[in-house]
Design an enzyme around this catalytic site. Structure first.
Site, PDB file in Angstrom:
ATOM      1  N   CYS A   1      13.134 101.338  14.527  1.00  0.00           N
ATOM      2  CA  CYS A   1      13.756 100.387  13.547  1.00  0.00           C
ATOM      3  C   CYS A   1      14.329 101.004  12.404  1.00  0.00           C
ATOM      4  O   CYS A   1      14.419 102.040  11.960  1.00  0.00           O
ATOM      5  CB  CYS A   1      12.432  99.452  13.191  1.00  0.00           C
ATOM      6  SG  CYS A   1      11.499  98.676  14.189  1.00  0.00           S
TER       7      CYS A   1
ATOM      8  N   GLY B 232      18.159  99.931  15.953  1.00  0.00           N
ATOM      9  CA  GLY B 232      17.485  98.592  16.375  1.00  0.00           C
ATOM     10  C   GLY B 232      18.539  97.427  16.854  1.00  0.00           C
ATOM     11  O   GLY B 232      19.168  97.126  15.878  1.00  0.00           O
TER      12      GLY B 232
ATOM     13  N   ASN C 190       9.078 100.746  10.034  1.00  0.00           N
ATOM     14  CA  ASN C 190       9.587 101.598  11.031  1.00  0.00           C
ATOM     15  C   ASN C 190       8.621 102.592  11.325  1.00  0.00           C
ATOM     16  O   ASN C 190       7.900 103.378  10.618  1.00  0.00           O
ATOM     17  CB  ASN C 190      10.907 102.342  10.142  1.00  0.00           C
ATOM     18  CG  ASN C 190      11.366 103.261  11.035  1.00  0.00           C
ATOM     19  OD1 ASN C 190      12.059 104.327  10.767  1.00  0.00           O
ATOM     20  ND2 ASN C 190      11.199 103.262  12.510  1.00  0.00           N
ATOM     21  N   GLY C 191       8.321 102.399  12.689  1.00  0.00           N
ATOM     22  CA  GLY C 191       7.399 103.309  13.156  1.00  0.00           C
ATOM     23  C   GLY C 191       6.430 102.616  14.189  1.00  0.00           C
ATOM     24  O   GLY C 191       6.535 101.687  14.479  1.00  0.00           O
TER      25      GLY C 191
ATOM     26  N   TYR D  66      18.753 112.921  18.337  1.00  0.00           N
ATOM     27  CA  TYR D  66      19.431 111.422  18.829  1.00  0.00           C
ATOM     28  C   TYR D  66      19.327 110.479  17.843  1.00  0.00           C
ATOM     29  O   TYR D  66      20.150 109.623  17.548  1.00  0.00           O
ATOM     30  CB  TYR D  66      18.760 111.177  20.086  1.00  0.00           C
ATOM     31  CG  TYR D  66      18.919 109.714  20.865  1.00  0.00           C
ATOM     32  CD1 TYR D  66      20.396 109.748  21.380  1.00  0.00           C
ATOM     33  CD2 TYR D  66      18.171 108.701  20.948  1.00  0.00           C
ATOM     34  CE1 TYR D  66      20.437 108.696  22.158  1.00  0.00           C
ATOM     35  CE2 TYR D  66      18.522 107.505  21.472  1.00  0.00           C
ATOM     36  CZ  TYR D  66      19.610 107.445  22.060  1.00  0.00           C
ATOM     37  OH  TYR D  66      20.061 106.058  22.405  1.00  0.00           O
TER      38      TYR D  66
END
Length: 495
Positions: free
Chosen positions: A24, A52, A127-128, A271
């Site tokens: 995210c 996301g 995020n995570g 990435y």
């Protein structure tokens, strides 16, 4: 060869998803005056869209009143000019773009999450992925908590809210909740008067902040989002650090810093992150260039041209070309109007996705020995079809070089790699994979070279270690008992 074909068909049928998805992206603004913080959040999320594409949301704080809009889809689709015009000016805002690694793709799982309780309001973006989320949720439900979503973010919100009932401030509540949270969490949350940024003690996921010329503080998952709103990068949030932005200025709390070994996700550099971002002092672009250089040294080949798979393979392809002396060319053109959310009408059309997304440049490929650089191979289906695409364009030889080690294990920290049986490198040797894909040769970035991506002359610029558990299975936390993405759904009667 028949066995190899059967193996790739088994992998293909096991899942319709070949690409690795991001976790995210989070974004926050604290302004000294009332301004268009919704607009700032919009452009910040737009810059983080690569992290996301399932859903997005923005909550604006205007004198303690929260104005919220969340919806499925891309930022540009969810936030039309009309929708943005409904927001008032304000001093604080939080935003979020989501790809769900825990919980389904539903409107209920859109973030930021908003909480109303007796000590005030809170909005939270995460995020995570928590590795102990299921255990925490069980504990909360047994004490009477009622959940509206299947996301582990709501579990974090509950843990902070429970502590807030007795804590003197929102930052004290966050600090008291952190010891219970295990796994990856970069958080941006706001109360009625404050913006708070939090990074887990291992620093799995990136988080940084900057300041605009007007004195507004901006928090984001990546530095590219700071530039998008005209903010100058100040620094990264340290692992375990809690930073509070308020009318009293910027306050840092570090009682949770240094209690765990740093384990930033190395795949952020390979990435996830945008090439123009800098994470923990390391340029993502330079890390990918270095990956290509390493591949050229470790897996040399006689070839005529080096090409990269757009977009994340391009930087490594440049590095391979520089180190090897083989000319770099643009051999694949990406359709700019099809994002990662493109959905084929049915499984029988999945091969068409590659043709629609990527088009080969025949004049670059025809009759050439080609080095093809990509960031990863997950199940192998996309790589297999891409090689066929290049063969049809006339490539004489195709030598694949991957700027990451082989994926052999699931990730529990926010990456959508959750099934060993669907990972081609977990089921086959390098020689078998080469045959399955139809390539002339195949080389992966060596596991022992990962540290070079974030170091210079053997000294780490990232000031610590990294997590490569998806490659070597060495997890820095306890592995969850239940690893399903939908593990919070249908758990009534579970004993």
């Amino acid at each position: 060869m028949d066995l190899m074909k059967k193996s790739i068909n088994d992998l293909t049928n096991a899942s319709t998803k070949e690409e690795i998805h991001e976790e995210c992206g989070v974004f926050g603004v604290f302004s000294p005056t009332s301004v268009n913080v919704a607009g700032m959040a919009y452009y910040g999320l737009y810059a983080l869209q690569h992290r996301g594409q399932e859903s997005c949301g923005i909550i604006v704080n205007d004198e303690g009143v929260f104005y919220s809009h969340k919806d499925m889809g891309l930022v540009s689709d969810a936030f039309t000019a009309e929708e943005l015009s409904k927001y008032p000016s304000g001093r604080i805002a939080v935003g979020h773009v989501r790809y769900g690694t825990t919980g389904g793709t539903t409107r209920n799982n859109c973030q930021p999450i908003e909480v109303n309780h007796m000590k005030g309001k809170m909005a939270l973006a995460h995020n995570g992925n928590l590795s102990n989320a299921l255990e925490l949720r069980d504990e909360l439900e047994m004490s009477g908590a009622i959940f509206n979503s299947t996301s582990d973010t709501e579990t974090i919100a509950y843990m902070i809210t429970r502590k807030r009932l007795t804590a003197p401030s929102i930052e004290d509540a966050v600090s008291r909740a952190l010891p219970s949270l295990e796994g990856a969490y970069s958080l941006v949350l706001m109360s009625s008067t404050k913006l708070v940024a939090v990074r887990d003690p291992r620093g799995f996921r990136p988080l940084c902040y900057g300041i605009t010329e007007d004195g507004a503080y901006v928090v984001a998952s990546e530095s590219c989002a700071l530039r998008a709103v005209g903010a100058e990068f100040v620094r990264d949030v340290e692992p375990g650090e809690i930073i509070i932005f308020s009318d009293d200025g910027v306050t840092s709390r570090k009682e949770h810093c240094g209690i765990r070994e740093k384990k930033t996700c190395i795949f952020e550099y390979i990435y996830f992150a945008r090439p123009d971002s800098v994470i923990d002092g390391v340029s993502v672009h330079q890390a990918r260039i270095k990956a290509g250089e390493i591949l050229a040294r470790d897996y040399p080949v006689d070839a005529d041209v080096v090409i990269g798979v757009p977009d994340s393979g391009l930087d490594a392809a440049i590095g391979y070309s520089r180190e090897s002396g083989i000319p770099y060319e643009i051999g694949l053109i990406k359709n700019k109007y099809i994002g990662r959310t493109f959905i084929a009408p049915g499984q029988e059309h999945r091969f068409d996705q590659v043709k629609i997304k990527l088009s080969p440049v025949k004049s670059v490929l025809e009759g050439k020995r080609v080095v093809l650089i990509d960031d990863s191979i997950v199940r192998g289906t996309t790589s297999q079809r891409l090689i066929k695409l290049l063969r049809d364009a006339g490539a004489a030889e195709i030598h694949i070089r991957i700027s990451a080690p082989p994926f052999r294990h699931p990730c529990f920290y926010g990456t959508d790699i959750d099934s060993e049986e669907n990972l081609i490198a977990n089921q086959h040797s390098i020689e078998e994979i080469t045959e399955i894909l139809g390539a002339d040769s195949l080389g992966f970035l060596p596991m022992e070279s990962l540290g070079e991506l974030i170091s210079e002359n053997g000294i780490s610029n990232a000031s610590g270690g990294y997590c490569g558990a998806c490659f070597n299975g060495e997890y820095p936390t306890t592995i969850p008992a239940d690893t399903r993405k939908d593990r919070f759904e249908g758990k009534i009667n579970r004993e």
